[in-house]
Design a protein around this motif. Structure first.
Motif, short mmCIF file in Angstrom:
data_model
loop_
_atom_site.label_atom_id
_atom_site.label_comp_id
_atom_site.label_asym_id
_atom_site.label_seq_id
_atom_site.Cartn_x
_atom_site.Cartn_y
_atom_site.Cartn_z
N HIS A 67 1.58 31.23 -3.57
CA HIS A 67 1.49 31.55 -1.95
C HIS A 67 2.70 31.10 -1.33
O HIS A 67 3.12 29.80 -1.61
CB HIS A 67 0.21 30.80 -1.54
N PRO A 68 3.35 31.98 -0.41
CA PRO A 68 4.79 31.23 0.22
C PRO A 68 4.34 30.27 1.02
O PRO A 68 5.43 29.29 1.08
CB PRO A 68 5.30 32.54 0.96
N ASP A 69 3.49 29.79 1.61
CA ASP A 69 3.05 28.67 2.36
C ASP A 69 2.82 27.38 1.68
O ASP A 69 2.63 26.32 2.21
CB ASP A 69 1.97 28.96 3.34
N ALA A 88 1.53 21.72 1.62
CA ALA A 88 1.81 22.90 2.54
C ALA A 88 3.71 22.82 2.44
O ALA A 88 4.21 21.72 2.09
CB ALA A 88 1.64 22.89 4.15
N ALA A 89 4.06 23.99 2.39
CA ALA A 89 5.44 24.19 2.34
C ALA A 89 5.95 23.61 3.80
O ALA A 89 5.38 23.79 4.45
CB ALA A 89 6.15 25.68 2.02
N LYS A 91 4.96 24.96 7.27
CA LYS A 91 4.00 25.72 7.19
C LYS A 91 2.62 25.32 7.51
O LYS A 91 2.49 23.97 7.11
CB LYS A 91 4.18 26.66 5.92
N GLU A 92 1.57 26.14 7.67
CA GLU A 92 0.45 25.68 7.79
C GLU A 92 -0.58 26.72 7.17
O GLU A 92 -1.27 27.31 7.74
CB GLU A 92 0.19 25.59 9.53
N PRO A 93 -0.65 26.72 6.06
CA PRO A 93 -1.93 27.53 5.27
C PRO A 93 -3.04 27.17 5.82
O PRO A 93 -3.43 25.78 5.84
CB PRO A 93 -1.30 27.21 3.71
N SER A 111 -6.69 31.85 4.91
CA SER A 111 -5.41 32.66 4.26
C SER A 111 -5.21 32.72 2.92
O SER A 111 -4.84 33.46 2.18
CB SER A 111 -4.23 32.10 5.13
#
Ligand code: AMP
Length: 552
Positions: free
Chosen positions: A462-464, A488-489, A492-494, A498
């Motif tokens: 996942h990109p986040d 989290a990346a 970002k706020e996964p 999501s």
């Protein structure tokens, strides 16, 4: 000077189990729970249909050694395959319906299944990978007659070159007896893949001999003590670990079989128990937890049971005690693996101990079944004493324990003729095994494996997400469920929602974690691996901020 024995050398064959049941117990019953009541057949009828199945398979070109897979719930036709496929010399491959699509296609292709017997209701599951199956020539659809029209069969048409049959039509017109071949007892009789290891599922191939010896083991007084007077409810799936050998063992001694089909929810299960009054049952703890809660709320009569076998993951003491106190039902814990046919140990208390003392033995994994041996070894490979203190990896060997995996090298799983179980624990002076931990980090949920590594890999796609680790945490219903620990990346706020949406087409739906925690970093071991032990400790100490999503 050694002398030769004078004993006959008759092979132990599944055709022997089949024929014994047919001849000695023709009137014993096989009862399958259905949506509109139960279907009941006699052993004589089931044996006749097993013979018809063998003829039909022969008719489409199945010869000795060919793999015939099943993709089915527990029911009469599945039992017919258990008996007939192996007896004719083909190899029955039980496909686990809970594998997610990629693993399922892997297993079919790796085993080179020529035929698949599939429940009509499970067609959509196999349909997802139909176009990837490279060896299947025939698909035989079980059940669904009347309501399963061409549209329902359509997904199977994507299997390249496969012919589709309906089970009843497939059997029709074939003779009801079969001249079973006299096979080598060491020949392959059935196979199953385990996903309890890392990487691709690994195949275990059971022989006629190993299956027969294991079945005899199940019948023993110290295991299930089965006789013709029993009625055995196999909740344990016939698609996972041979339903603990109950299908063969019960048939061999003429016990009735009670097969629940897909009706494994507490209510239909309890209704079936009250109606058909089984004496023995086998299921994973999560099933019994559901049954207990249902019975506590609704009240139920489970008095027909003399024995409930429970295993697949550790059985909570509270579950055993409440079953005994509230329902008068005696639960006996057993331990085993796909690799061990599966039954390896059974936790009956030793003689001469008080009721109070007996619990410390009953909550253990139990003593090794006669015929099989276990030991506990240290990291350096040295055998440890049976003192109930020395912790090491448990190893097992015996005539129903696999000595290797099918067409894959895995030397790390074996140690000088012993199978390394991956379970860590102790053995006490009386031989009671206690599992304290698992060396592998896979998660066992409701009796089925969830690979933490696969979930992590998917999450980290996942990109986040910067990184993610998944650990198994206790769950009242499923024994264990995954807890996703996510970093989290940057920026970002996964969210759990999501992430779940992202995972939903990458892993099986029942793998999706309900529990989430967002952390600053995943702790690492000295060699840079995720330190899941520490994560578990933090979770248990309440140091992780866990969000739980409602899944309805
Ligand atoms: P499987 O091959 O999928 O049947 O899984 C085998 C594994 O399940 C074992 O190696 C154990 O980790 C676990 N297991 C089975 N029975 C028990 C039990 N009674 N207590 C604790 N773990 C168990």
């Amino acid at each position: 000077m050694p002398i030769a024995s004078t004993m006959q050398d008759r092979p132990l064959l599944i055709s022997g189990i089949l024929e014994h049941g047919r001849r000695i117990y023709p009137d014993s019953r096989v009862i399958t729970v259905g949506a509109d009541g139960a279907v009941e057949s006699t052993y004589a009828q089931v044996a006749a249909r097993a013979a018809q199945l063998a003829h039909a398979l022969r008719g489409v070109g199945v010869v000795e050694g060919d793999r015939v897979a099943t993709f089915c719930w527990n029911h009469q036709a599945h039992l017919e395959a258990y008996l007939g496929v192996s007896a004719m010399g083909a190899v029955m491959h039980t496909l686990n319906i809970r594998l997610f699509p990629g693993q399922l296609a892997f297993c079919v292709n790796h085993a080179e299944d020529k035929v698949i017997l599939i429940d009509a209701s499970l067609i959509p599951l196999l349909g997802k990978v139909a176009s990837e199956l490279t060896t299947v020539e025939h698909v035989v659809v079980v059940g669904g007659d009347g309501e399963c029209g061409p549209a329902a069969l359509a997904p199977l048409e994507a299997i390249p070159g496969a012919t589709i049959h309906r089970y009843e039509a497939f059997l029709e017109g074939h003779p009801s007896t079969y001249d079973w071949p006299e096979l080598d007892e060491r020949a392959a009789a059935s196979m199953a893949y385990t996903s309890g290891t890392t990487g691709d599922p690994k195949g275990v191939v059971y022989s006629h001999r190993s299956t027969c010896l294991h079945a005899l083991g199940i019948c023993l007084g110290s295991v299930a003590a089965l006789t013709e007077r029993d009625r055995v409810l196999s909740v344990v799936p016939m698609f996972h670990a041979n339903a603990w050998g109950l299908a063969y063992a019960a048939w061999w001694c003429g016990a009735d079989h009670l097969l629940p089909g897909p009706f494994l929810q507490p209510e239909p299960l309890v209704r079936a128990i009250e109606r058909h009054r089984p004496t023995v049952a086998g299921a994973v703890p999560s099933i019994w937890t559901g049954v207990l809660h249902y019975c506590s709320a609704q009240g139920a009569d489970l008095s027909s049971f003399r024995l409930v076998l429970c295993g697949g993951s550790a059985v909570p003491e509270s579950l055993m005690r409440r079953f005994e106190e509230e329902l008068g039902v005696h639960i006996v814990q057993a331990w085993g693996m796909t690799e061990t046919s599966p039954v390896g140990t059974v936790a009956r208390a030793p003689r001469g101990v008080s009721e109070a003392e007996s619990w410390s033995y009953r909550v253990s994994q139990g003593r090794v079944v006669q015929g099989v041996e276990m030991r506990v070894v240290a990291d350096d490979g040295a055998a440890l004493p049976w003192d109930g203190q020395s912790v090491g990896e448990l190893e097992i060997r015996g005539p129903w324990v696999t000595g290797r995996y099918y067409r894959v090298e895995a030397p790390e799983r074996f140690d000088d003729g012993w199978l390394r179980t991956g379970d860590v624990g102790t053995i006490d002076a009386r031989g009671y095994v206690r599992i304290t931990d698992r060396s592998k980090d896979v998660i066992k949920s409701g009796g089925e494996w969830i690979s933490s590594v696969d979930l992590e890999n998917a999450l980290m796609g996942h990109p986040d997400v910067f990184e993610a680790a998944v650990i198994g945490v206790h769950d009242a219903k499923w024994e264990e469920r995954p807890l996703a620990c996510v970093v989290a990346a940057e920026g970002k706020e996964p969210t759990p929602a999501s992430m779940r949406a992202f995972l939903s087409d990458k892993v099986a739906r029942w793998w999706l974690p309900e529990r989430w925690t967002f952390v600053d970093e995943i702790p690492k071991t000295s060699v840079g691996k995720f330190d899941k032990k520490l994560l578990r400790e933090r979770y248990e100490a309440g140091a992780l901020d866990v969000v739980e999503v409602a899944t309805g």
